[in-house]
Design a protein around this motif. Structure first.
Motif, PDB file in Angstrom:
ATOM      1  N   PRO A 142     -39.243 -24.763  16.688  1.00 54.74           N
ATOM      2  CA  PRO A 142     -39.598 -25.918  17.526  1.00 54.74           C
ATOM      3  C   PRO A 142     -41.001 -26.478  17.262  1.00 54.74           C
ATOM      4  O   PRO A 142     -41.341 -27.549  17.750  1.00 54.74           O
ATOM      5  N   GLU A 143     -41.796 -25.750  16.486  1.00 52.96           N
ATOM      6  CA  GLU A 143     -43.137 -26.228  16.141  1.00 52.96           C
ATOM      7  C   GLU A 143     -43.517 -25.672  14.769  1.00 52.96           C
ATOM      8  O   GLU A 143     -42.854 -24.770  14.244  1.00 52.96           O
ATOM      9  N   LEU A 144     -44.568 -26.219  14.200  1.00 47.96           N
ATOM     10  CA  LEU A 144     -45.056 -25.730  12.913  1.00 47.96           C
ATOM     11  C   LEU A 144     -45.570 -24.301  13.084  1.00 47.96           C
ATOM     12  O   LEU A 144     -46.122 -23.960  14.132  1.00 47.96           O
ATOM     13  N   VAL A 145     -45.376 -23.474  12.059  1.00 51.49           N
ATOM     14  CA  VAL A 145     -45.808 -22.074  12.112  1.00 51.49           C
ATOM     15  C   VAL A 145     -46.772 -21.801  10.962  1.00 51.49           C
ATOM     16  O   VAL A 145     -46.722 -22.460   9.921  1.00 51.49           O
ATOM     17  N   PRO A 146     -47.668 -20.810  11.116  1.00 51.47           N
ATOM     18  CA  PRO A 146     -48.578 -20.479  10.017  1.00 51.47           C
ATOM     19  C   PRO A 146     -47.802 -19.886   8.838  1.00 51.47           C
ATOM     20  O   PRO A 146     -46.795 -19.203   9.024  1.00 51.47           O
ATOM     21  N   ALA A 147     -48.306 -20.133   7.643  1.00 49.56           N
ATOM     22  CA  ALA A 147     -47.623 -19.674   6.425  1.00 49.56           C
ATOM     23  C   ALA A 147     -47.984 -18.222   6.102  1.00 49.56           C
ATOM     24  O   ALA A 147     -48.454 -17.898   5.023  1.00 49.56           O
TER      25      ALA A 147
END
Length: 158
Positions: free
Chosen positions: A24-29
């Motif tokens: 649902p949102e951007l996540v850290p790589a």
């Protein structure tokens, strides 16, 4: 995916039948997130069984995919597509989505961001190239400060 740095935040939106975000949102790589994303792409993305969301018509909905991508509040979007922007019709069949409709969705998405996102487009040719699709994708990237790249699939049918 492997080259993403840990401080990079990313997401995945697939659009075949409908448009769906992996998260649902951007996540850290992080390594964990990158491996989970790769597993998602390899195991969970099946265009043959993809269904539209309730109330949406299916097809290869570039418009819905862009709206979903912009909802994640990205700085950059990489759109990988075979170019077929289509919408299912009530009586059956598919019709093309007019380029202006796609451009309007991108512009509306840009207005929700604090800073305009770049939209890079990768035109993945797995069949015959269509000049109108290519032009629409080039225009989409140009209007959004992105780059356009054409890539041919190995053994594509012409």
């Amino acid at each position: 995916m492997q080259s993403l740095l840990p401080q990079t935040r990313f997401g995945i939106v697939r659009w075949s039948g409908g448009a769906y975000s992996w998260k649902p949102e951007l996540v850290p790589a992080t390594e964990e997130n990158k491996q989970a994303a790769i597993a998602h792409i390899q195991n969970d993305v099946d265009y043959k069984t993809a269904k539209p969301k309730r109330g949406d018509r299916g097809g290869t909905r570039h418009d819905l995919a862009l709206a979903e991508a912009f909802s994640l509040k990205p700085e950059t979007i990489y759109m990988l597509t075979d170019g077929n922007a289509t919408e299912s019709q009530p009586g059956g069949g598919l019709s093309p989505i007019p380029p202006e409709d796609i451009f309007k969705v991108a512009e509306a998405g840009q207005k929700t961001l604090p800073k305009r996102a770049k939209v890079h487009v990768i035109y993945y040719l797995n069949g015959k190239e269509k000049a109108d699709e290519r032009q629409m994708l080039k225009n989409l990237s140009a209007r959004n400060s992105g780059q356009f790249r054409r890539v041919e699939a190995n053994g594509r049918r012409q």
